[in-house]
Design a protein around this motif. Structure first.
Motif, PDB file in Angstrom:
ATOM      1  N   ALA A 111      -1.443  -0.821 -18.284  1.00  0.00           N
ATOM      2  CA  ALA A 111      -0.358  -1.799 -18.157  1.00  0.00           C
ATOM      3  C   ALA A 111       0.075  -1.935 -16.702  1.00  0.00           C
ATOM      4  CB  ALA A 111       0.824  -1.383 -19.031  1.00  0.00           C
ATOM      5  N   TRP A 112       0.139  -0.814 -15.979  1.00  0.00           N
ATOM      6  CA  TRP A 112       0.547  -0.900 -14.579  1.00  0.00           C
ATOM      7  C   TRP A 112      -0.483  -1.675 -13.747  1.00  0.00           C
ATOM      8  CZ3 TRP A 112      -1.294   0.436  -9.771  1.00  0.00           C
ATOM      9  CH2 TRP A 112      -0.368   0.343  -8.727  1.00  0.00           C
ATOM     10  N   LEU A 113      -1.760  -1.409 -13.962  1.00  0.00           N
ATOM     11  CA  LEU A 113      -2.806  -2.100 -13.196  1.00  0.00           C
ATOM     12  C   LEU A 113      -2.754  -3.611 -13.408  1.00  0.00           C
ATOM     13  CD1 LEU A 113      -5.823   0.329 -13.749  1.00  0.00           C
ATOM     14  CD2 LEU A 113      -4.572  -0.057 -11.616  1.00  0.00           C
ATOM     15  N   ILE A 114      -2.353  -4.032 -14.609  1.00  0.00           N
ATOM     16  CA  ILE A 114      -2.293  -5.468 -14.912  1.00  0.00           C
ATOM     17  C   ILE A 114      -0.954  -6.062 -14.504  1.00  0.00           C
ATOM     18  CG2 ILE A 114      -2.322  -7.167 -16.782  1.00  0.00           C
ATOM     19  CD1 ILE A 114      -4.230  -5.219 -18.271  1.00  0.00           C
ATOM     20  N   LEU A 115       0.136  -5.376 -14.856  1.00  0.00           N
ATOM     21  CA  LEU A 115       1.462  -5.970 -14.708  1.00  0.00           C
ATOM     22  C   LEU A 115       2.026  -5.873 -13.302  1.00  0.00           C
ATOM     23  CD1 LEU A 115       3.171  -4.802 -18.020  1.00  0.00           C
ATOM     24  CD2 LEU A 115       2.241  -7.047 -17.478  1.00  0.00           C
ATOM     25  N   PHE A 116       1.652  -4.844 -12.547  1.00  0.00           N
ATOM     26  CA  PHE A 116       2.210  -4.707 -11.212  1.00  0.00           C
ATOM     27  C   PHE A 116       1.920  -5.930 -10.340  1.00  0.00           C
ATOM     28  CE2 PHE A 116       1.669  -3.430  -6.742  1.00  0.00           C
ATOM     29  CZ  PHE A 116       2.972  -3.056  -6.458  1.00  0.00           C
ATOM     30  N   VAL A 118       1.131  -8.897 -11.319  1.00  0.00           N
ATOM     31  CA  VAL A 118       1.743 -10.063 -11.959  1.00  0.00           C
ATOM     32  C   VAL A 118       3.223 -10.148 -11.600  1.00  0.00           C
ATOM     33  CG1 VAL A 118       2.387 -11.088 -14.182  1.00  0.00           C
ATOM     34  CG2 VAL A 118       0.100 -10.130 -13.866  1.00  0.00           C
ATOM     35  N   VAL A 119       3.938  -9.025 -11.697  1.00  0.00           N
ATOM     36  CA  VAL A 119       5.368  -9.010 -11.385  1.00  0.00           C
ATOM     37  C   VAL A 119       5.602  -9.345  -9.914  1.00  0.00           C
ATOM     38  CG1 VAL A 119       7.399  -7.511 -11.185  1.00  0.00           C
ATOM     39  CG2 VAL A 119       6.000  -7.436 -13.248  1.00  0.00           C
ATOM     40  N   ILE A 120       4.783  -8.792  -9.036  1.00  0.00           N
ATOM     41  CA  ILE A 120       4.930  -9.068  -7.607  1.00  0.00           C
ATOM     42  C   ILE A 120       4.701 -10.549  -7.315  1.00  0.00           C
ATOM     43  CG2 ILE A 120       4.034  -8.561  -5.302  1.00  0.00           C
ATOM     44  CD1 ILE A 120       5.689  -6.324  -6.662  1.00  0.00           C
ATOM     45  N   LEU A 121       3.706 -11.135  -7.973  1.00  0.00           N
ATOM     46  CA  LEU A 121       3.435 -12.566  -7.776  1.00  0.00           C
ATOM     47  C   LEU A 121       4.582 -13.432  -8.295  1.00  0.00           C
ATOM     48  CD1 LEU A 121      -0.367 -12.809  -8.647  1.00  0.00           C
ATOM     49  CD2 LEU A 121       0.698 -13.147  -6.412  1.00  0.00           C
ATOM     50  N   ILE A 122       5.175 -13.029  -9.405  1.00  0.00           N
ATOM     51  CA  ILE A 122       6.316 -13.783  -9.941  1.00  0.00           C
ATOM     52  C   ILE A 122       7.492 -13.689  -8.981  1.00  0.00           C
ATOM     53  CG2 ILE A 122       8.018 -13.863 -11.799  1.00  0.00           C
ATOM     54  CD1 ILE A 122       5.783 -13.021 -13.722  1.00  0.00           C
ATOM     55  N   PHE A 123       7.731 -12.502  -8.426  1.00  0.00           N
ATOM     56  CA  PHE A 123       8.774 -12.372  -7.406  1.00  0.00           C
ATOM     57  C   PHE A 123       8.514 -13.327  -6.241  1.00  0.00           C
ATOM     58  CE2 PHE A 123       9.912  -7.729  -8.613  1.00  0.00           C
ATOM     59  CZ  PHE A 123      10.891  -8.206  -9.478  1.00  0.00           C
ATOM     60  N   TYR A 124       7.269 -13.361  -5.793  1.00  0.00           N
ATOM     61  CA  TYR A 124       6.914 -14.232  -4.665  1.00  0.00           C
ATOM     62  C   TYR A 124       7.149 -15.694  -5.024  1.00  0.00           C
ATOM     63  CZ  TYR A 124       4.165 -16.591  -1.091  1.00  0.00           C
ATOM     64  OH  TYR A 124       3.769 -17.419  -0.074  1.00  0.00           O
ATOM     65  N   LEU A 125       6.692 -16.081  -6.210  1.00  0.00           N
ATOM     66  CA  LEU A 125       6.830 -17.469  -6.649  1.00  0.00           C
ATOM     67  C   LEU A 125       8.292 -17.877  -6.716  1.00  0.00           C
ATOM     68  CD1 LEU A 125       5.801 -20.125  -7.973  1.00  0.00           C
ATOM     69  CD2 LEU A 125       5.899 -18.929 -10.171  1.00  0.00           C
ATOM     70  N   LEU A 126       9.127 -17.065  -7.352  1.00  0.00           N
ATOM     71  CA  LEU A 126      10.526 -17.432  -7.551  1.00  0.00           C
ATOM     72  C   LEU A 126      11.327 -17.406  -6.250  1.00  0.00           C
ATOM     73  CD1 LEU A 126      11.297 -15.610 -10.928  1.00  0.00           C
ATOM     74  CD2 LEU A 126      10.637 -17.981 -10.553  1.00  0.00           C
ATOM     75  N   ASN A 127      10.942 -16.535  -5.343  1.00  0.00           N
ATOM     76  CA  ASN A 127      11.656 -16.463  -4.065  1.00  0.00           C
ATOM     77  C   ASN A 127      11.214 -17.542  -3.084  1.00  0.00           C
ATOM     78  OD1 ASN A 127      13.486 -14.273  -4.436  1.00  0.00           O
ATOM     79  ND2 ASN A 127      11.778 -12.844  -4.293  1.00  0.00           N
ATOM     80  N   ILE A 148      -2.471  -6.369  -1.932  1.00  0.00           N
ATOM     81  CA  ILE A 148      -3.244  -5.146  -2.129  1.00  0.00           C
ATOM     82  C   ILE A 148      -2.600  -3.978  -1.394  1.00  0.00           C
ATOM     83  CG2 ILE A 148      -5.472  -4.045  -1.670  1.00  0.00           C
ATOM     84  CD1 ILE A 148      -6.738  -6.832  -2.018  1.00  0.00           C
ATOM     85  N   GLY A 149      -2.032  -4.259  -0.228  1.00  0.00           N
ATOM     86  CA  GLY A 149      -1.401  -3.203   0.548  1.00  0.00           C
ATOM     87  C   GLY A 149       0.090  -3.114   0.360  1.00  0.00           C
ATOM     88  N   TYR A 150       0.602  -3.673  -0.733  1.00  0.00           N
ATOM     89  CA  TYR A 150       2.046  -3.711  -0.951  1.00  0.00           C
ATOM     90  C   TYR A 150       2.622  -2.298  -1.017  1.00  0.00           C
ATOM     91  CZ  TYR A 150       6.573  -4.944  -2.921  1.00  0.00           C
ATOM     92  OH  TYR A 150       7.912  -5.093  -3.144  1.00  0.00           O
ATOM     93  N   LYS A 151       3.702  -2.084  -0.273  1.00  0.00           N
ATOM     94  CA  LYS A 151       4.391  -0.791  -0.241  1.00  0.00           C
ATOM     95  C   LYS A 151       5.865  -1.012  -0.579  1.00  0.00           C
ATOM     96  CE  LYS A 151       0.800   1.493   1.339  1.00  0.00           C
ATOM     97  NZ  LYS A 151       0.120   2.549   0.585  1.00  0.00           N
ATOM     98  N   LYS A 153       4.289   1.382  -3.782  1.00  0.00           N
ATOM     99  CA  LYS A 153       3.705   1.158  -5.104  1.00  0.00           C
ATOM    100  C   LYS A 153       4.713   1.648  -6.142  1.00  0.00           C
ATOM    101  CE  LYS A 153      -0.496  -0.411  -4.178  1.00  0.00           C
ATOM    102  NZ  LYS A 153      -0.464  -0.479  -2.732  1.00  0.00           N
ATOM    103  N   ILE A 154       5.392   0.723  -6.785  1.00  0.00           N
ATOM    104  CA  ILE A 154       6.448   1.094  -7.731  1.00  0.00           C
ATOM    105  C   ILE A 154       5.930   1.057  -9.158  1.00  0.00           C
ATOM    106  CG2 ILE A 154       8.336   0.343  -6.245  1.00  0.00           C
ATOM    107  CD1 ILE A 154       8.410  -2.266  -7.853  1.00  0.00           C
ATOM    108  N   THR A 155       6.576   1.810 -10.017  1.00  0.00           N
ATOM    109  CA  THR A 155       6.168   1.872 -11.420  1.00  0.00           C
ATOM    110  C   THR A 155       6.759   0.736 -12.236  1.00  0.00           C
ATOM    111  OG1 THR A 155       8.021   3.360 -11.849  1.00  0.00           O
ATOM    112  CG2 THR A 155       5.890   4.377 -11.390  1.00  0.00           C
ATOM    113  N   ILE A 156       7.509  -0.157 -11.609  1.00  0.00           N
ATOM    114  CA  ILE A 156       8.258  -1.239 -12.274  1.00  0.00           C
ATOM    115  C   ILE A 156       8.985  -0.685 -13.502  1.00  0.00           C
ATOM    116  CG2 ILE A 156       7.061  -3.208 -11.266  1.00  0.00           C
ATOM    117  CD1 ILE A 156       5.154  -3.287 -13.604  1.00  0.00           C
TER     118      ILE A 156
END
Length: 399
Positions: A111-116, A118-127, A148-151, A153-156
């Motif tokens: 779930a983390w490999l898939i959702l992390f 996705v969540v980051i992209l949604i943050f980018y899109l909405l902001n 890929i280098g996002y720091k 790495k959070i567990t959301i």
């Protein structure tokens, strides 16, 4: 003979079903949608917890989200500890480890490999809504070095499963030396648990009742949540405690109002006694409220839900999937709707409904009858009426 008694005991355990706990687990999972959808409109800032907030805020959402926040996750840990004890009794040590790997560790990793991303992209899109080429930039951003280098790495929102893995490891390490069956006074156990959790939350970096989203865990935060998990483990071995909760759940609910109001007044700054004293009172009031709510809820569900219910069983099975995937949907739906509709209450309710419908439909058609359903629920269900299947299962369990 001893073997015959052991066999009879295992048969009883295998047929055991705690309908009240099933309902409570389901209700807490679904309340996560209510909680996260409301964070858009809270007046309290959540920079690390909730990067997207709209300018319109209402204290009503602070009250609703604060109320849920103070007992929802701790109650999850109590339930997790309760069912960990049941699983150890049912499957033994080896079966427990295998089951928790397939049901907790592997879903967490996948779930983390898939959702992390996705969540980051949604943050980018909405902001960046309103920017030119925002949608194309968001899609190409999926393959960018920045993501890929996002720091860090959070567990959301999956930090709950991450913490749970730690608690399972500790449980297995101390299990040989800990005898949960020996009788313990309930008030002494509760007092000890409250002191330990209070100390953990007072010294942790993230604040009271917040998980630490980094993969490098805050051990004070772990220490704050650990007493809830191990109390649940003890509760399974001392089920006569539940009868006491059943008798007094109304009074506990009534008494919980006082620490909750105290917490709110401290949180919004109406009571200010200096940083250290205020933080101490925040922790004390939140701890007292949380334990009163959890014990009251356990008493209430144990009193009200004593028989199988196909709808509750179905939703209880679905709740794990809902927990995993609801966050990106709430972010996306809520973020887009807030750009179109400037009426927070309406958008909040609409977000809850749309997210609930989406997660339930995807569970029924894409998860329940597939290998994903087997991973999350322990078995696959065929494409058929889920309530009819559930009745059949319950009937077989009673035989």
């Amino acid at each position: 003979s001893f073997q015959e008694k052991r066999r009879i005991k295992l048969m009883i355990i295998m047929s055991e079903r705690f309908y009240g706990m099933d309902f409570l687990r389901m209700a807490l999972m679904l309340s996560g949608i209510v909680f996260h959808a409301g964070l858009f409109y809270t007046c309290t800032e959540h920079e690390t917890l909730w990067p997207i907030q709209v300018s319109e805020c209402h204290m009503t959402f602070d009250v609703i989200c604060g109320w849920l926040h103070l007992f929802r996750i701790p109650a999850f840990f109590v339930i997790a500890g309760f069912f960990a004890a049941l699983l150890l009794e049912k499957r033994g040590l080896t079966g427990f480890v295998i089951n928790r790997f397939w049901r907790i560790v592997l879903p967490f990793v996948l779930a983390w490999l898939i959702l992390f991303p996705v969540v980051i992209l949604i943050f980018y899109l909405l902001n960046h809504l309103g920017d030119e080429h925002v949608f194309s930039d968001t899609i190409t951003g999926l393959f960018s070095r920045e993501l890929i280098g996002y720091k860090p790495k959070i567990t959301i929102h999956l930090w709950f499963l991450y913490y749970l893995i730690f608690f399972y490891v500790v449980l297995l390490l101390i299990r040989r030396f800990w005898k949960p069956r020996s009788k313990r006074p309930l008030l002494l156990v509760l007092g000890f648990a409250m002191v330990l959790s209070g100390l953990g939350f007072f010294f942790c970096e993230s604040g009271e009742f917040n998980g630490f989203y980094s993969f490098n865990p805050d051990f004070f935060s772990l220490g704050g949540f650990a007493p809830f998990f191990f109390f649940g483990y003890l509760l399974y071995h001392h089920q006569y405690w539940i009868k006491r909760f059943m008798k007094s759940y109304v009074s506990m609910l009534a008494w919980s109002i006082i620490p909750f109001i105290t917490y709110l007044l401290l949180r919004i700054g109406r009571i200010d006694l200096g940083e250290t004293i205020t933080k101490l009172l925040l922790v004390i009031s939140s701890i007292i409220f949380s334990w009163l709510m959890i014990l009251a809820l356990i008493g209430w569900v144990s009193y009200k839900f004593r028989q199988s219910n196909p709808v509750i069983r179905y939703l209880s099975d679905a709740s794990y999937w809902i927990y995993l995937v609801h966050l990106p949907m709430i972010l996306l739906i809520g973020g887009l709707l807030n750009e179109l509709i400037h009426f927070s209450l309406f958008v909040w309710i609409l977000n809850i409904l749309l997210t609930s419908i989406f997660t339930l439909l995807t569970y029924h058609f894409l998860v329940r009858p597939t290998i994903i359903g087997k991973l999350l629920n322990g078995r696959k269900y065929p494409f058929a009426n889920p309530f009819r299947i559930t009745r059949k299962i319950e009937g077989q369990m009673k035989m």
